[in-house]
Design an enzyme around this catalytic site. Sequence first.
Site, PDB file in Angstrom:
ATOM      1  N   SER A  39      47.003  66.198  27.840  1.00 27.77           N
ATOM      2  CA  SER A  39      47.674  67.448  27.500  1.00 27.77           C
ATOM      3  C   SER A  39      48.471  67.915  28.697  1.00 27.77           C
ATOM      4  O   SER A  39      48.068  67.688  29.850  1.00 27.77           O
ATOM      5  CB  SER A  39      46.651  68.527  27.123  1.00 27.77           C
ATOM      6  OG  SER A  39      47.268  69.807  27.020  1.00 27.77           O
ATOM      7  N   TYR A  81      39.270  73.179  28.414  1.00 29.64           N
ATOM      8  CA  TYR A  81      40.164  72.159  27.855  1.00 29.64           C
ATOM      9  C   TYR A  81      41.044  71.555  28.947  1.00 29.64           C
ATOM     10  O   TYR A  81      41.132  70.330  29.078  1.00 29.64           O
ATOM     11  CB  TYR A  81      41.024  72.796  26.768  1.00 29.64           C
ATOM     12  CG  TYR A  81      41.965  71.854  26.065  1.00 29.64           C
ATOM     13  CD1 TYR A  81      41.504  70.969  25.104  1.00 29.64           C
ATOM     14  CD2 TYR A  81      43.336  71.871  26.347  1.00 29.64           C
ATOM     15  CE1 TYR A  81      42.369  70.118  24.439  1.00 29.64           C
ATOM     16  CE2 TYR A  81      44.206  71.020  25.687  1.00 29.64           C
ATOM     17  CZ  TYR A  81      43.718  70.139  24.741  1.00 29.64           C
ATOM     18  OH  TYR A  81      44.580  69.287  24.085  1.00 29.64           O
TER      19      TYR A  81
END
Length: 262
Positions: free
Chosen positions: A142, A155
């Site tokens: 990501s 995350y």
Amino acid sequence: MSAEQELTGRLALVTGAGRGIGEAVVHALAGRGARVLATDLDAEGVTALEKTYEGRVTARTLDVTDPAAVEELVEEAERTLGPLDIAVNVAGVLRVSPVADLSDEEWAATFAVNTHGVFHVSRSVSRRMAERGSGSIVTVASNAAGIPRTGMAAYAASKAAAVMFTRCLGLEVAPRGVRCNTVSPGSTLTDMQRGMWTAGDEEAAARRVVEGDPSTYRTGIPLGRIADPSDIADAVAFLVSDRARHITMHDLYVDGGATLRA
């Protein structure tokens, strides 16, 4: 060789293949001639893919947080389907919370999938690829791994760990002909993205993502659109192909310029 044939004869393992980016990766690889072992914790999505690509996609359930289950599946795949040439780590979870409110369980669950799962799969397949002297591993990470995000500490940290792990693995196995790269998406139109939006007008929510949000220190997306899962899948397909034969330990951002590559 045409794009539809460039992966002919190769066998790929894809985790998190039941929906979103993982599903798009299966379409991209199978559409280029690869046979795909599509895995997911939820059987429904991968079973549908197996029916769509009868004879080319094999569906299996897999919990990437379970190292024994990963090793068992990889061993079975190599015994019954053939040697794995490609592995794509897509399985991931997102827990949105300020750090002060983040529970130990949420933190651990995030790392269990996003980091430990990548380790379990990559360790298992890279051992075998290195013995054969070829192979390609891609981890879908990501852009949050490279820039701070409010409410996304677990995350972002888990994805950053997965990126660095993949690069270190790539350094270790490069002399054995195995390439390891990461693809780092930005906002992509998946269930995970929609899960961060409040119920209501999806078009308005998407527009806010494109425009950015100064209150949470988020820039907009310079290219003016949220990514489609196929945008990420095409980047993965490139990295596992011979067109990327001299690329390893690379982190390819596919975010429309959202992070300004900070």
